[in-house]
Write a protein that holds these residues in place. Sequence first.
Motif, PDB file in Angstrom:
ATOM      1  N   TYR A  63       0.814  -1.211   0.000  1.00  0.00           N
ATOM      2  CA  TYR A  63       0.000   0.000   0.000  1.00  0.00           C
ATOM      3  C   TYR A  63       0.845   1.256   0.000  1.00  0.00           C
ATOM      4  O   TYR A  63       0.410   2.295  -0.505  1.00  0.00           O
TER       5      TYR A  63
ATOM      6  N   TYR B 153     -19.475   4.635  15.155  1.00  0.00           N
ATOM      7  CA  TYR B 153     -20.126   3.507  14.474  1.00  0.00           C
ATOM      8  C   TYR B 153     -19.719   2.152  15.033  1.00  0.00           C
ATOM      9  O   TYR B 153     -20.502   1.233  15.121  1.00  0.00           O
TER      10      TYR B 153
ATOM     11  N   GLN C 123     -10.112  -4.616  10.234  1.00  0.00           N
ATOM     12  CA  GLN C 123     -10.661  -4.173   8.959  1.00  0.00           C
ATOM     13  C   GLN C 123     -11.840  -3.219   9.168  1.00  0.00           C
ATOM     14  O   GLN C 123     -11.924  -2.156   8.560  1.00  0.00           O
ATOM     15  N   ASN C 124     -12.723  -3.620  10.063  1.00  0.00           N
ATOM     16  CA  ASN C 124     -13.932  -2.832  10.312  1.00  0.00           C
ATOM     17  C   ASN C 124     -13.588  -1.459  10.879  1.00  0.00           C
ATOM     18  O   ASN C 124     -14.120  -0.434  10.453  1.00  0.00           O
TER      19      ASN C 124
ATOM     20  N   LEU D 278     -10.892   0.236  10.485  1.00  0.00           N
ATOM     21  CA  LEU D 278     -10.321   1.112   9.463  1.00  0.00           C
ATOM     22  C   LEU D 278     -11.411   1.621   8.533  1.00  0.00           C
ATOM     23  O   LEU D 278     -11.406   2.788   8.127  1.00  0.00           O
ATOM     24  N   ASN D 279     -12.355   0.747   8.211  1.00  0.00           N
ATOM     25  CA  ASN D 279     -13.486   1.182   7.393  1.00  0.00           C
ATOM     26  C   ASN D 279     -14.256   2.285   8.087  1.00  0.00           C
ATOM     27  O   ASN D 279     -14.651   3.277   7.480  1.00  0.00           O
ATOM     28  N   MET D 280     -14.500   2.081   9.377  1.00  0.00           N
ATOM     29  CA  MET D 280     -15.297   3.042  10.120  1.00  0.00           C
ATOM     30  C   MET D 280     -14.559   4.366  10.271  1.00  0.00           C
ATOM     31  O   MET D 280     -15.161   5.426  10.307  1.00  0.00           O
ATOM     32  N   ALA D 281     -13.231   4.261  10.373  1.00  0.00           N
ATOM     33  CA  ALA D 281     -12.464   5.491  10.526  1.00  0.00           C
ATOM     34  C   ALA D 281     -12.449   6.277   9.226  1.00  0.00           C
ATOM     35  O   ALA D 281     -12.189   7.474   9.221  1.00  0.00           O
ATOM     36  N   GLY D 282     -12.756   5.609   8.115  1.00  0.00           N
ATOM     37  CA  GLY D 282     -12.814   6.318   6.844  1.00  0.00           C
ATOM     38  C   GLY D 282     -11.473   6.832   6.369  1.00  0.00           C
ATOM     39  O   GLY D 282     -11.376   7.897   5.773  1.00  0.00           O
ATOM     40  N   LEU D 283     -10.426   6.094   6.671  1.00  0.00           N
ATOM     41  CA  LEU D 283      -9.108   6.466   6.148  1.00  0.00           C
ATOM     42  C   LEU D 283      -9.087   6.296   4.636  1.00  0.00           C
ATOM     43  O   LEU D 283      -9.910   5.587   4.077  1.00  0.00           O
TER      44      LEU D 283
ATOM     45  N   PRO E 220      -8.094   4.653   1.246  1.00  0.00           N
ATOM     46  CA  PRO E 220      -7.931   3.208   1.055  1.00  0.00           C
ATOM     47  C   PRO E 220      -6.488   2.738   1.140  1.00  0.00           C
ATOM     48  O   PRO E 220      -6.214   1.694   1.703  1.00  0.00           O
ATOM     49  N   TYR E 221      -5.561   3.503   0.590  1.00  0.00           N
ATOM     50  CA  TYR E 221      -4.172   3.037   0.599  1.00  0.00           C
ATOM     51  C   TYR E 221      -3.604   3.095   2.002  1.00  0.00           C
ATOM     52  O   TYR E 221      -2.894   2.210   2.457  1.00  0.00           O
TER      53      TYR E 221
ATOM     54  N   GLN F 278      -5.250   2.788   4.628  1.00  0.00           N
ATOM     55  CA  GLN F 278      -5.837   1.656   5.354  1.00  0.00           C
ATOM     56  C   GLN F 278      -4.956   0.432   5.281  1.00  0.00           C
ATOM     57  O   GLN F 278      -4.728  -0.242   6.276  1.00  0.00           O
ATOM     58  N   GLY F 279      -4.450   0.153   4.084  1.00  0.00           N
ATOM     59  CA  GLY F 279      -3.604  -1.022   3.907  1.00  0.00           C
ATOM     60  C   GLY F 279      -2.354  -0.940   4.765  1.00  0.00           C
ATOM     61  O   GLY F 279      -1.932  -1.910   5.388  1.00  0.00           O
ATOM     62  N   VAL F 280      -1.763   0.259   4.800  1.00  0.00           N
ATOM     63  CA  VAL F 280      -0.539   0.443   5.585  1.00  0.00           C
ATOM     64  C   VAL F 280      -0.842   0.264   7.067  1.00  0.00           C
ATOM     65  O   VAL F 280      -0.159  -0.475   7.781  1.00  0.00           O
TER      66      VAL F 280
ATOM     67  N   LYS G  91      -3.310  -1.247   8.417  1.00  0.00           N
ATOM     68  CA  LYS G  91      -3.698  -2.625   8.693  1.00  0.00           C
ATOM     69  C   LYS G  91      -2.477  -3.494   8.998  1.00  0.00           C
ATOM     70  O   LYS G  91      -2.448  -4.227   9.991  1.00  0.00           O
TER      71      LYS G  91
ATOM     72  N   GLU H 143     -17.126   8.328   0.390  1.00  0.00           N
ATOM     73  CA  GLU H 143     -16.202   7.408   1.059  1.00  0.00           C
ATOM     74  C   GLU H 143     -15.916   6.215   0.155  1.00  0.00           C
ATOM     75  O   GLU H 143     -16.833   5.528  -0.294  1.00  0.00           O
TER      76      GLU H 143
ATOM     77  N   LYS I 288     -14.171   2.546  -0.771  1.00  0.00           N
ATOM     78  CA  LYS I 288     -13.669   1.284  -0.217  1.00  0.00           C
ATOM     79  C   LYS I 288     -13.178   0.416  -1.364  1.00  0.00           C
ATOM     80  O   LYS I 288     -13.956   0.083  -2.268  1.00  0.00           O
TER      81      LYS I 288
ATOM     82  N   ASP J 271     -20.435  -2.298   6.173  1.00  0.00           N
ATOM     83  CA  ASP J 271     -19.869  -1.239   7.005  1.00  0.00           C
ATOM     84  C   ASP J 271     -20.372   0.124   6.561  1.00  0.00           C
ATOM     85  O   ASP J 271     -20.688   0.988   7.387  1.00  0.00           O
TER      86      ASP J 271
ATOM     87  N   LYS K 132     -22.675   2.986   8.570  1.00  0.00           N
ATOM     88  CA  LYS K 132     -22.382   4.420   8.616  1.00  0.00           C
ATOM     89  C   LYS K 132     -23.494   5.260   8.000  1.00  0.00           C
ATOM     90  O   LYS K 132     -23.373   6.473   7.893  1.00  0.00           O
TER      91      LYS K 132
END
Lengths: 503, 331, 331, 301
Positions: free
Chosen positions: B143, C34, C299-300, C302-307, C309-310, C312-314, C316, D41, D43, D57, D61
């Motif tokens: 990433y 969330y 995973q969840n 990071l999704n909820m934090a809305g970072l 996408p890239y 997120q991978g780092v 994670k 957002e 994904k 998810d 939200k």
Amino acid sequence: MPDAILRVEKISKDFGSGPVLKDVDLEVRPGEILGIIGENGAGKSTLMKILAGIHQPTSGKVHVDGKAVRIADPIAARALKISLVPQEFNLIRDLPVYNNVFLGAELRKRSGVLDKEAMKARTRELLAQLSVDLDPEARIEGLSAAEKQMVEICKALAFDSRVLIMDEPTTMLTKYEIEILFRLVTKLRSEGMTILYISHKLKEVKHLCDRVVVLRDGELVHDGPTSDIGIVEMAQKMVGRELGSIFPAKGKPGDETVFEARGVTVPGVLEDISFQLRKGEILGLAGLVGAGRTELAETVLGLRHKSAGTFLKDGRELDLREPADAVAAGISYLSEDRQGAGIITTFTVTRNVTLVSLGEYCRSFFRLIDKKTEKTKVQGYVDSFHIKTDTLERRLENLSGGNQQKVSLAKAIDTSPSVLIVDEPTRGVDVSAKHEIYVFINELARKGISCLLISSELEEIIGMCDRVLVMRDGRIAGTLEGDRITEEQIMYHATGVQEEAAS
Amino acid sequence: MSATTAKKIDLEKHGALIALGALFVLASVIGWPYFIRPENLVNVMRQSSYTGIIALGMTFVIISGGIDLSVGAVAAFVASCGVLFMNWVLQAAGGNEVLAILGGVSVMIALGFAAGALNGLLITKGKIVPFIVTLGTMSIFRYLSLQMANAGEFASQSQLYGTFGMSKIFEFKVGDQAISLPIPVFTLLVLAAVLAFLLDNTRYGRYLCAVGSNARVAQYSAVRIDRVRFWAYAINGMCVGTTAALLAARFNTVSTPNFGLGFEMDAIAATIIGGTAMAGGRGSIWGTIIGVFMLQIIQNMLNMAGLSPYLQGVVKGIVIIGSVYIQKQRQ
Amino acid sequence: MSATTAKKIDLEKHGALIALGALFVLASVIGWPYFIRPENLVNVMRQSSYTGIIALGMTFVIISGGIDLSVGAVAAFVASCGVLFMNWVLQAAGGNEVLAILGGVSVMIALGFAAGALNGLLITKGKIVPFIVTLGTMSIFRYLSLQMANAGEFASQSQLYGTFGMSKIFEFKVGDQAISLPIPVFTLLVLAAVLAFLLDNTRYGRYLCAVGSNARVAQYSAVRIDRVRFWAYAINGMCVGTTAALLAARFNTVSTPNFGLGFEMDAIAATIIGGTAMAGGRGSIWGTIIGVFMLQIIQNMLNMAGLSPYLQGVVKGIVIIGSVYIQKQRQ
Amino acid sequence: KVYKVGVSMPSATHGWMGNANWWAQRAEKDWEARDKAVQIELKFSGNVNQQVADIEDLLVKKVDALVVFPHDTSVTSIVEKAFNAGVYVVVLDRGVSKEGIYDIYITNDDEAYTRKGMEWLAKQMGFKGNLLLITGIPSPIDTIRTDTIKEVVKKYPNIKLLDVQPGDWNRQKSLTVMENYLQKYKQIDAVYTADDDMMLGAMQAYKESGRKDIKLFLGGGCLKSVIKEIMDDSNPLVKADVTYSPSVIATSISYAVIGVKGEKLNPNVYQVRALPRRIILPSELVTRENAKDFYVPEAPF
Ligand SMILES: Nc1ncnc2c1ncn2[C@@H]1O[C@H](COP(=O)(O)OP(=O)(O)OP(=O)(O)O)[C@@H](O)[C@H]1O
Ligand SMILES: Nc1ncnc2c1ncn2[C@@H]1O[C@H](COP(=O)(O)OP(=O)(O)OP(=O)(O)O)[C@@H](O)[C@H]1O
Ligand SMILES: [Mg+2]
Ligand SMILES: [Mg+2]
């Protein structure tokens, strides 16, 4: 005379590099203790493994109760009620003691579910019979070698067997434990169990066994009641020649202190250990199982972290954090746990011997291993210790236990240390090889190398050492010198009886 | 050296060689007449060499008792950084391509080393199992590259670099055809010789096997096991850097989403097929080379046979299992 | 049982539980507001359950000293066959959906068992290392499914099956919200209880650890090691069949190129994070459950934090390494 | 009111999807800059399970609109759930397996994509010669494309389709496949790969082989380097491309924003509903003449 419970007929075994057993005939009578002796590599363990279903004979037959049987695997041996205490530990590190004891013979409730409580209780009982203070739920990893040996014995006793084979069960044990074991074995005999007993401690064999057979180079060369044969004769039959005095004359150690421990404490294991090791001295370290002798050695190696105290070499304080530091300081260690910490069973003889000292063979400009020198050096050990192997490239797992021990010793010596710590150096080696090892250590001492000899064999301590430290419960309970080095004195200090009497 | 090495293979890798031989015969029959053409064999070797070089490093890691899942991601990351650096040097040095390429390749190998060292440190000092560490760094490095390129690609501005990726050396004649050794194949073989030599003739090689066989004994034997493990990952990192440099040169561009994708599985599979024990302690570089070639030959043979893609997948699975089975029987 | 089991977890998995707790707190903060909503937690559990069930079987396989890379492909294959069978029964039985579903699900579990048994046989009788065998069967089963569907999909003709895939049980109230347990989560927990019981309280469980820890010792102790190993794969196969049935119901369709893709890595990762040793011999089902939840929570969160996408991978990758590090420190 | 738009799509494992990811990010940036009431957002998911989890998810939200670029139709039930919960749903490309569970469906035209390409290629070949095909990862859209190509080829008895092998939408894999083709076939006239990424790999193999027989390569999907070559006429082997627009995701996001706000596409035009239900983007042939219309220099690929 009752019929043979077990009869071996013309058994031969060849692993592909020459015969190991040659047409061995043997009868075992019910309710006897049969001693089996022989040089290292004579084929004792191999014969026992055939009876236990681990190896298959190349030719020949085994009869049980007069019927020819094929012991195809350990499961078949178990069905025939034959159990084995093997020479090397056969324990699962990841399982607790009680599971190891009952491995393959678990107690179950009627529902088929494991009856853990019953197994723990039974394990506790068995351990108590051997006077071992051990928690059935303890993990194998944390046990000392002697404790593992006790667990092995429990394991063999855990299921209802008729024939019990014990392959050198006492190499790790001190006199005290051995006596307990012998009492147990005699009791089992009186209950009708048949016992096959292998040992290099001929006195034990003489004392315990009803009958003794001798194997030499895979052949049965003697079979007769123990009462008809003396210890010297046994040794002669084993090696096929006369044996002189087993211990060489003691040398005269110098006065200067080479190595010193000052107030070394490892919480829960060692307490305030202080001693001095002089140049050319052989210092004995005696004590019961669990007294902390091995721990002391491991602390010197930097494998355990001390909370207080220092080690000094030639007057300078040492900072020992890992074994490499100790080796760099000229300290070498032979582990008591042969297969757990001493040798790599999948490595060849050469690779094992030079594992610690490999740097010495990489002196060329490119730091390559000088394989020729390596080979010559290792061949030297093979010759002088009579290590029985057809080639230096043999993997250690294919060597007999005693020969593995010799390799392990060669490995410790090959670093040319100035302080040598040997932990049960003659574990499982035969009488003649023992003699050679003693002579060798003695020569080292004469050359000025200081040696710390940890041994459970009092004879060895008494015969070899200039001075003896006796440990008890992680402390040095006493120091003996000169004439005071006697069995009684050592046992008194080791068990603490004298101290109590004094106070 | 080559004589003793050859003997070594003969002794140790008898089984693997026989399996390779059997596969070769099978491929010659199934892929007739295309498979055994010299150019095709050169192709097979070149196709093998990118993951092959990584498999060499992976062999060290697996012998040490570890695993490295991050190789593909690290390749993408270091190739990206290397190409960026190369372009920067090209500008700064006023178009000196040789300097730029040297710089870029050095950066890739150095960064590969650094990434491997990071894995090694986390494993030895952090005492976290290799699977988890490299699973984590796989995600991190992939990433990071995507972030850097915005999931796009980095094109090298050096034409020479692309030419270098395609160049060949040692031209020789087979019949009337000129055959030559592509640079990646040459690199693979040289690296294999070096690493095999390292494994067989140096202290480090011995220690590596010792640590993988029985770490406790090795520790008691004064082997600095953490250091030995660390270097396995670091060396693997350098191999990854080398592959990255060669592969980036081949395309003269680095496409961050798919550069090195799936390399970890290919490299591990080749290593295991080559006879290295998954549990560590035992393995051989030449075995890995055989494993790499075997996997590629299987693929090539199926392509040449022109089977339907689905059937190819099925047959591939069967042949992989079958080859290792043969190998096993002969040992 | 539950009391002693709970004690077991407390003792053995202290570290893992603390790591899970720490992660939960972190997720609540980062994923605020969330993450801690009951529906989200139910979602997390359901999302975990498909690979989770496979991870349970994988735990057995890994404890036995093996590995199974074929789980995803096997899932695709058995789901395809199962749906085909279901549709056939539906026609033959004149629209009896319950019968069709029962038939289809049984076929999936039975075929899962058969595929696991095939792996087990190749490994024990063929004496080929698990990595290679399951790498091979992964290819075989994936392409068999593709062949069957021409890389397309099989749609179930039973509406009820789809409903079943989404249905929930045990409805209860949290505040004014009705929360209920989805079927897959229920299945996961029941299976975990059964397998944990098997591992802790039966002979088989002990043998499994013994074989994984030291096969030679186990063999000398009169354990039929081949049989023990075989069953590890067979049980895993049944777990795969169960997941296949649940997942096919969820989608009410099986898309052969994608179904189960990457499950092997997820399941292995969860197992290892849960504290099972990669080398075998030691592991716990509840640890795996914790591992499964941890991965999904990461995973969840990071999704909820809305970072981005890239990023997120780092993150994670870092969090995976970090969680296991915490777990290690506490042990 | 703030409109939250959730977007779920596959993560990039090849160039075309890399472009699609980039377009999604660009649409996010543009919309958020333009309209403070819009929050987007994104994904990106590696597999369909992860995608379903991502959508779940997003629903937690409480997004107002959802754009789904599915891995495959397995997302149908979760999309249906979102739609039934009143979320404004836009579905792309590979679609869902049920009608009426979305507000808008937008797709590229897979059939026309290869039909246009193949017809052009056939013409360039003079309706004769040897053709090789490198396809993507076996999957439904790949099957449609391959079948279409085969169907077109069948019309021209003098064109011989020598071989079809998968290149997995991967440049390196495609290079390997092409190397093998070059060994196997002595006379090749044209190579058709399912996308530009794979074409670059195949062309690399051809260049390295030093052969001179191939006259044409055709890919698809319009990577910028390929378009640039067409525009500059710098590569005699590449003369055309076919659009399969990665910006479809950006278009979809825009529709979602407009749709969820209840706006009209163009207020000046009479529309029955706010937006059309099904939108199929045409595939266009890109040649030197029109190449500059398709050249997006900022795109990553
Ligand atoms: N698996 C094997 N493969 C090859 N040779 C073996 C194997 N096992 C034992 N040997 C050889 O057989 C011979 C006899 O070994 P065995 O273990 O029976 O000796 P032993 O009498 O028990 O000796 P010790 O007193 O040292 O335990 C040895 O020379 C050994 O090298
Ligand atoms: N790693 C460990 N963790 C916990 N306890 C240990 C560990 N290693 C050893 N012990 C315990 O410490 C005690 C001392 O063991 P040690 O090996 O030093 O005894 P010893 O005096 O050498 O006797 P012997 O060698 O005859 O067994 C034993 O009771 C052992 O169970
Ligand atoms: Mg023996
Ligand atoms: Mg000791």
